[in-house]
Design an enzyme around this catalytic site. Structure first.
Site, short mmCIF file in Angstrom:
data_model
loop_
_atom_site.label_atom_id
_atom_site.label_comp_id
_atom_site.label_asym_id
_atom_site.label_seq_id
_atom_site.Cartn_x
_atom_site.Cartn_y
_atom_site.Cartn_z
N HIS A 1 0.85 -1.19 0.00
CA HIS A 1 0.00 0.00 0.00
C HIS A 1 0.89 1.24 0.00
O HIS A 1 2.08 1.17 0.28
CB HIS A 1 -0.92 0.01 1.23
CG HIS A 1 -0.16 0.14 2.52
ND1 HIS A 1 0.35 -0.96 3.18
CD2 HIS A 1 0.19 1.22 3.26
CE1 HIS A 1 0.99 -0.56 4.27
NE2 HIS A 1 0.91 0.78 4.34
N HIS B 1 5.66 6.34 -0.92
CA HIS B 1 6.39 5.13 -1.32
C HIS B 1 5.51 3.92 -1.03
O HIS B 1 4.51 4.03 -0.32
CB HIS B 1 7.71 5.01 -0.55
CG HIS B 1 7.50 4.80 0.93
ND1 HIS B 1 7.21 5.85 1.79
CD2 HIS B 1 7.49 3.68 1.68
CE1 HIS B 1 7.06 5.37 3.01
NE2 HIS B 1 7.21 4.05 2.98
#
Length: 193
Positions: free
Chosen positions: A37, A121
């Protein structure tokens, strides 16, 4: 208590591409498909009432879907020791806007402001002192372009700690659409249980 975060979940083809590069670092604890995620806001542990207030406040976030592009890899280090490998996110104005809107909703319900700079990220591995060197992996994937995707929703997730790594469960999904769409057209939300 509920351990929460807000995130974008890449679709299956993007997760598959990320999984394809997960090799080449001895002792790395690679993320599994369910753990991938892009965190928009880490919340941490909160009482149920605050979790429900946040779930309600996030309904007011309105903006159109946008494209997310993952490119390259990097590492977070602490005191010179790498601890996290990640896939990078190309700079994206809409992503930064969404993150700011979520941050505002968090503060409105009484969650302390996030003082760390937003560094989008997708974590792909956790490292420890026994993990092998990462330089070859980083060099090999420095320019890797992962599949782009259209972010059409974000989610409120609950994290459950376990021995093999955290288990993440999406408790509410929030579709993205322009502000002019009436709120009652959104999917119904349930309280955090």
């Amino acid at each position: 208590m509920h351990r929460l975060f807000v995130a974008l979940r890449p679709p299956a083809p993007v997760r598959d591409h990320l999984i394809d590069v997960m090799e080449g670092v001895d002792g790395a604890r690679w993320q599994d498909e369910d753990q991938l995620h892009l965190t928009l806001r880490y919340i941490g542990e909160v009482e149920r009432s605050l979790a429900n207030d946040l779930a309600d406040a996030l309904q007011d976030v309105a903006m159109p879907p946008f494209e997310v592009a993952l490119r390259g890899t990097g590492v977070f280090s602490r005191k010179g020791r790498p601890h996290t490998l990640w896939a990078g996110v190309e700079p994206q104005l809409e992503l930064a806007r969404l993150q700011r809107k979520i941050e505002r909703r968090c503060q409105l319900v009484g969650i302390e402001p996030e003082h760390r700079k937003f560094m989008p990220h997708v974590t792909i591995a956790r490292l420890n002192t026994a993990s092998g060197p990462v330089d070859a992996f980083l060099a090999e994937h420095a320019a890797t372009r992962f599949s782009n995707w259209q972010a059409e929703s974000f989610g409120l997730f609950e994290s459950h700690l376990r021995t093999g790594g955290s288990l993440y469960r999406e408790v509410v999904d929030y579709p993205l659409f322009p502000a002019k769409q009436p709120v009652q057209e959104r999917a119904s939300r349930g309280p955090v249980r």
